[in-house]
Design an enzyme around this catalytic site. Structure first.
Site, PDB file in Angstrom:
ATOM      1  N   LYS A  93       0.857  -1.188   0.000  1.00 24.93           N
ATOM      2  CA  LYS A  93       0.000   0.000   0.000  1.00 24.93           C
ATOM      3  C   LYS A  93       0.883   1.225   0.000  1.00 24.93           C
ATOM      4  O   LYS A  93       1.803   1.323   0.826  1.00 24.93           O
ATOM      5  CB  LYS A  93      -0.883  -0.016   1.262  1.00 24.93           C
ATOM      6  CG  LYS A  93      -1.851   1.125   1.337  1.00 24.93           C
ATOM      7  CD  LYS A  93      -3.162   0.799   0.654  1.00 24.93           C
ATOM      8  CE  LYS A  93      -3.989   2.025   0.322  1.00 24.93           C
ATOM      9  NZ  LYS A  93      -3.589   2.699  -0.950  1.00 24.93           N
ATOM     10  N   LYS A 129       5.425   1.672  -3.184  1.00 26.21           N
ATOM     11  CA  LYS A 129       5.345   3.020  -3.756  1.00 26.21           C
ATOM     12  C   LYS A 129       5.613   2.921  -5.245  1.00 26.21           C
ATOM     13  O   LYS A 129       6.283   1.975  -5.691  1.00 26.21           O
ATOM     14  CB  LYS A 129       6.393   3.920  -3.096  1.00 26.21           C
ATOM     15  CG  LYS A 129       6.112   5.395  -3.228  1.00 26.21           C
ATOM     16  CD  LYS A 129       5.148   5.930  -2.171  1.00 26.21           C
ATOM     17  CE  LYS A 129       4.724   7.344  -2.461  1.00 26.21           C
ATOM     18  NZ  LYS A 129       3.927   7.928  -1.375  1.00 26.21           N
ATOM     19  N   GLY A 168      -2.706   8.194  -4.425  1.00 24.67           N
ATOM     20  CA  GLY A 168      -2.054   9.378  -4.972  1.00 24.67           C
ATOM     21  C   GLY A 168      -0.804   9.765  -4.206  1.00 24.67           C
ATOM     22  O   GLY A 168      -0.497   9.219  -3.142  1.00 24.67           O
ATOM     23  N   ASP A 169      -0.065  10.693  -4.761  1.00 25.83           N
ATOM     24  CA  ASP A 169       1.081  11.346  -4.112  1.00 25.83           C
ATOM     25  C   ASP A 169       1.332  12.608  -4.950  1.00 25.83           C
ATOM     26  O   ASP A 169       0.394  13.074  -5.631  1.00 25.83           O
ATOM     27  CB  ASP A 169       2.303  10.408  -4.097  1.00 25.83           C
ATOM     28  CG  ASP A 169       3.451  10.929  -3.231  1.00 25.83           C
ATOM     29  OD1 ASP A 169       3.395  10.747  -2.011  1.00 25.83           O
ATOM     30  OD2 ASP A 169       4.396  11.539  -3.766  1.00 25.83           O
ATOM     31  N   THR A 213      -4.415  13.454   4.951  1.00 21.18           N
ATOM     32  CA  THR A 213      -2.990  13.599   5.293  1.00 21.18           C
ATOM     33  C   THR A 213      -2.764  14.925   6.022  1.00 21.18           C
ATOM     34  O   THR A 213      -2.112  14.968   7.078  1.00 21.18           O
ATOM     35  CB  THR A 213      -2.113  13.498   4.038  1.00 21.18           C
ATOM     36  OG1 THR A 213      -2.473  12.305   3.329  1.00 21.18           O
ATOM     37  CG2 THR A 213      -0.645  13.432   4.394  1.00 21.18           C
ATOM     38  N   SER A 380      -6.901   5.720   3.660  1.00 21.76           N
ATOM     39  CA  SER A 380      -6.972   4.824   2.499  1.00 21.76           C
ATOM     40  C   SER A 380      -7.399   3.427   2.963  1.00 21.76           C
ATOM     41  O   SER A 380      -8.195   2.757   2.299  1.00 21.76           O
ATOM     42  CB  SER A 380      -5.617   4.724   1.813  1.00 21.76           C
ATOM     43  OG  SER A 380      -5.427   5.794   0.920  1.00 21.76           O
TER      44      SER A 380
HETATM   45  P1  NDP Z   1       0.832  17.642  -4.528  1.00 22.25           P
HETATM   46  O1  NDP Z   1       1.328  17.310  -5.872  1.00 22.25           O
HETATM   47  O2  NDP Z   1      -0.627  17.796  -4.314  1.00 22.25           O
HETATM   48  O3  NDP Z   1       1.530  18.984  -4.008  1.00 22.25           O
HETATM   49  C1  NDP Z   1       2.905  19.102  -3.877  1.00 22.25           C
HETATM   50  C2  NDP Z   1       3.234  20.534  -3.490  1.00 22.25           C
HETATM   51  O4  NDP Z   1       4.627  20.601  -3.186  1.00 22.25           O
HETATM   52  C3  NDP Z   1       2.999  21.516  -4.616  1.00 22.25           C
HETATM   53  O5  NDP Z   1       2.635  22.765  -4.069  1.00 22.25           O
HETATM   54  C4  NDP Z   1       4.347  21.572  -5.307  1.00 22.25           C
HETATM   55  O6  NDP Z   1       4.579  22.764  -6.011  1.00 22.25           O
HETATM   56  C5  NDP Z   1       5.266  21.483  -4.105  1.00 22.25           C
HETATM   57  N1  NDP Z   1       6.564  20.895  -4.536  1.00 22.25           N
HETATM   58  C6  NDP Z   1       6.766  19.696  -5.147  1.00 22.25           C
HETATM   59  N2  NDP Z   1       8.066  19.524  -5.429  1.00 22.25           N
HETATM   60  C7  NDP Z   1       8.682  20.617  -4.979  1.00 22.25           C
HETATM   61  C8  NDP Z   1      10.025  21.045  -4.969  1.00 22.25           C
HETATM   62  N3  NDP Z   1      10.999  20.282  -5.504  1.00 22.25           N
HETATM   63  N4  NDP Z   1      10.305  22.240  -4.400  1.00 22.25           N
HETATM   64  C9  NDP Z   1       9.320  23.010  -3.869  1.00 22.25           C
HETATM   65  N5  NDP Z   1       8.019  22.657  -3.848  1.00 22.25           N
HETATM   66  C10 NDP Z   1       7.718  21.499  -4.403  1.00 22.25           C
HETATM   67  O7  NDP Z   1       1.442  16.528  -3.543  1.00 22.25           O
HETATM   68  P2  NDP Z   1       0.965  16.104  -2.097  1.00 22.25           P
HETATM   69  O8  NDP Z   1       0.467  17.286  -1.352  1.00 22.25           O
HETATM   70  O9  NDP Z   1       0.093  14.922  -2.240  1.00 22.25           O
HETATM   71  O10 NDP Z   1       2.335  15.580  -1.457  1.00 22.25           O
HETATM   72  C11 NDP Z   1       3.235  16.450  -0.748  1.00 22.25           C
HETATM   73  C12 NDP Z   1       4.150  15.609   0.109  1.00 22.25           C
HETATM   74  O11 NDP Z   1       3.383  14.848   1.053  1.00 22.25           O
HETATM   75  C13 NDP Z   1       5.019  14.588  -0.628  1.00 22.25           C
HETATM   76  O12 NDP Z   1       6.243  14.448   0.051  1.00 22.25           O
HETATM   77  C14 NDP Z   1       4.223  13.296  -0.467  1.00 22.25           C
HETATM   78  O13 NDP Z   1       5.028  12.155  -0.597  1.00 22.25           O
HETATM   79  C15 NDP Z   1       3.708  13.465   0.951  1.00 22.25           C
HETATM   80  N6  NDP Z   1       2.547  12.656   1.305  1.00 22.25           N
HETATM   81  C16 NDP Z   1       1.387  12.753   0.583  1.00 22.25           C
HETATM   82  C17 NDP Z   1       0.289  12.009   0.956  1.00 22.25           C
HETATM   83  C18 NDP Z   1      -1.047  12.173   0.279  1.00 22.25           C
HETATM   84  O14 NDP Z   1      -2.013  11.586   0.782  1.00 22.25           O
HETATM   85  N7  NDP Z   1      -1.155  12.923  -0.787  1.00 22.25           N
HETATM   86  C19 NDP Z   1       0.364  11.023   2.054  1.00 22.25           C
HETATM   87  C20 NDP Z   1       1.603  11.078   2.793  1.00 22.25           C
HETATM   88  C21 NDP Z   1       2.650  11.855   2.406  1.00 22.25           C
HETATM   89  P3  NDP Z   1       4.540  22.740  -7.637  1.00 22.25           P
HETATM   90  O15 NDP Z   1       3.095  22.624  -7.982  1.00 22.25           O
HETATM   91  O16 NDP Z   1       5.153  24.036  -8.016  1.00 22.25           O
HETATM   92  O17 NDP Z   1       5.349  21.548  -8.060  1.00 22.25           O
END
Ligand code: NDP
Length: 448
Positions: A93, A129, A168-169, A213, A380
């Site tokens: 998962k 993943k 998603g991620d 999250t 999830s």
């Molecule tokens: P999204 O794609 O919805 O959002 C990611 C955000 O982070 C965007 O605002 C993006 O900006 C910014 N970002 C991505 N890469 C970079 C970078 N290199 N430098 C600066 N900003 C960056 O992703 P999520 O919110 O789903 O995920 C965010 C984090 O949380 C990740 O680490 C993910 O693994 C973790 N996570 C997510 C979960 C989930 O349920 N979604 C569960 C657990 C952990 P831009 O649009 O400009 O790229």
């Protein structure tokens, strides 16, 4: 970098040798190993059975070609990944990430973290993943659909509701899950709701999954604050990112009485001392898929900054919710200077090891992602429960379950930190508690 006990160092050296060039994976493994010395001393049977060596080797690593046709009629080729890391506690998962930085090492670090995170939830889910180096930015809906369909045309043969359940991620939200689920349904001729989570509410999704999250991260911080007789009320927050995790962390923090004064995307950050206008942020990010700079253009109290770091903004609580290694040692020193009292990783491994040490030395409450952002995967698992019983639960009940799960994770981390001689250290608590649970299952299931 701190040093490891010689036994753990030997295992870590093998990980380095067998996985060359995978820096983020090495970092994730090292961060877990740093906590485990007291556990392996207390449980010599774990070393005898090579539990750690087994947990560091993914059960299966799948890499595949993803060809698709863009709007200009040209063929594009991306690379797809699914690392099925451990099914010791349940079906693999973990989410799918679509971002140009994706490579095998990134997916392995995320998959490795996921095993421990999922164990911490106390739910029957293993860890995996996946993703692709596909960049969804600036692509049309049709291109996103074409890519998702091609990606699933290979992935479908490896997943299933009892085998492997992606979600998603970064770069994969409700729209992408929809296209992926549609293609899975078409190829298999099965309406197998439990094969993917993060689905739309009208077709097998769960209320609160989208928010889970971010909400969960804030629930975890709330538990940490309560342990010091404190609360969110009146606190100033800085949240990096403006994606799924960030937006709903902002929402819940505001509901609990905090003022969120900054958030970001990869282009820069906005500071809004009047408090982030969540409705505007959601409209820009979730509906129009726009850049954060537009927020400042439409809100007189806000300014947009492209140089420096969002962590220079003075705050009481910092929530890194964007991506790995986005908060380094210098940023941590600045946050401590500015009086931060709590930091929680909404993202996976956003804090570098040096920064984590700065927070620890300064007595700042620090929640590692394994614990703080586990609410997403936990919900999830609640979505899978609803799919299995063909039921759907109310918002109120699902959020209550999420809050209970986060309180349980906090309690387990705090208890394990006490047991292994590091009271108040949630990093040690999260790593030891989840490792013991995994190790006992590894022993029970034999050499497989
Ligand atoms: P999204 O794609 O919805 O959002 C990611 C955000 O982070 C965007 O605002 C993006 O900006 C910014 N970002 C991505 N890469 C970079 C970078 N290199 N430098 C600066 N900003 C960056 O992703 P999520 O919110 O789903 O995920 C965010 C984090 O949380 C990740 O680490 C993910 O693994 C973790 N996570 C997510 C979960 C989930 O349920 N979604 C569960 C657990 C952990 P831009 O649009 O400009 O790229």
């Amino acid at each position: 970098m701190s040093t490891l006990d010689p036994h753990l160092q030997d295992i870590y050296d093998v990980v380095l040798r067998r996985n060359p060039g995978e820096d983020e994976f090495h970092q994730a493994v090292f961060e877990v190993f740093e906590s485990l010395d007291p556990v392996v001393k207390k449980h010599p049977e774990f070393a005898d059975s090579k539990v750690l060596e087994r947990l560091c080797e993914p059960e299966r690593q799948i890499i595949f070609r993803v060809p698709w046709v863009n709007d200009g009629g040209e063929i594009e080729i991306n690379r797809g990944f699914r690392v099925e890391f451990s099914s010791i506690l349940g079906p693999y998962k973990g989410g799918l990430r679509f971002h140009p930085s994706v490579n095998l090492g990134i997916i392995k670090f995320l998959g490795f973290e996921q095993i421990f995170k999922n164990a911490l939830t106390g739910m029957p889910i293993g860890g995996g993943k996946g993703g692709s180096d596909f960049d969804p930015k600036g692509r049309s809906d049709r291109e996103i659909m074409a890519f998702c369909q091609s990606f699933m045309t290979e992935l479908y043969r490896h997943i299933g509701e009892h085998t492997d359940v992606p979600a998603g991620d970064i770069g994969v939200g409700g729209r992408e899950i929809g296209y992926l689920f549609g293609q899975y349904k078409r190829i298999t001729n099965r309406y197998e709701s439990g094969v993917l989570t993060g689905k739309g509410l009208g077709w097998g999704g769960s209320l609160v999954r989208k928010e889970a999250t971010g909400y969960g991260t804030v629930f975890f911080v709330n538990e940490m604050l309560k342990s010091r007789g404190d609360s969110f009320d009146g606190k100033r927050l800085v949240v990096s990112g403006s994606g799924n995790v960030a937006v709903y962390a902002i929402e819940k923090a505001q509901q609990l009485g905090a003022t969120v004064i900054a958030c970001s995307d990869s282009g820069g950050y906005v500071v809004d001392r009047a408090g982030i206008d969540l409705e505007l942020l959601k409209e820009l990010k979730e509906v129009r898929r726009e850049r954060i700079s537009l927020y400042a253009a439409q809100r007189p109290s806000a300014s947009y900054v492209t140089d420096g770091s969002i962590w220079d903004v003075e705050c009481d609580i910092a929530l890194p919710c964007a991506t790995q290694n986005e908060l380094d040692e210098d940023a941590a020193i600045q946050l401590v200077k500015n009086g931060v009292c709590a930091v929680a990783e909404g993202a996976n491994m956003p804090t570098t090891p040096g920064a984590t040490r700065v927070f620890g030395d300064a007595g700042v409450l620090f929640a590692p992602g394994k614990a703080a952002n586990a609410g997403g995967v936990a919900t999830s698992a609640l979505e899978m429960q609803q799919n299995a019983s063909r039921d759907s639960w109310s918002h109120e009940y699902t959020e209550e379950r999420l809050a209970g799960i986060m309180a349980g994770i906090h309690e387990r981390c705090a208890a394990a930190a006490d047991e292994y001689g590091a009271p108040g250290n949630y990093v040690v608590g999260a790593n030891t508690s989840s490792f013991v649970q995994l190790a006992e299952a590894v022993l029970a299931l034999g050499v497989i």
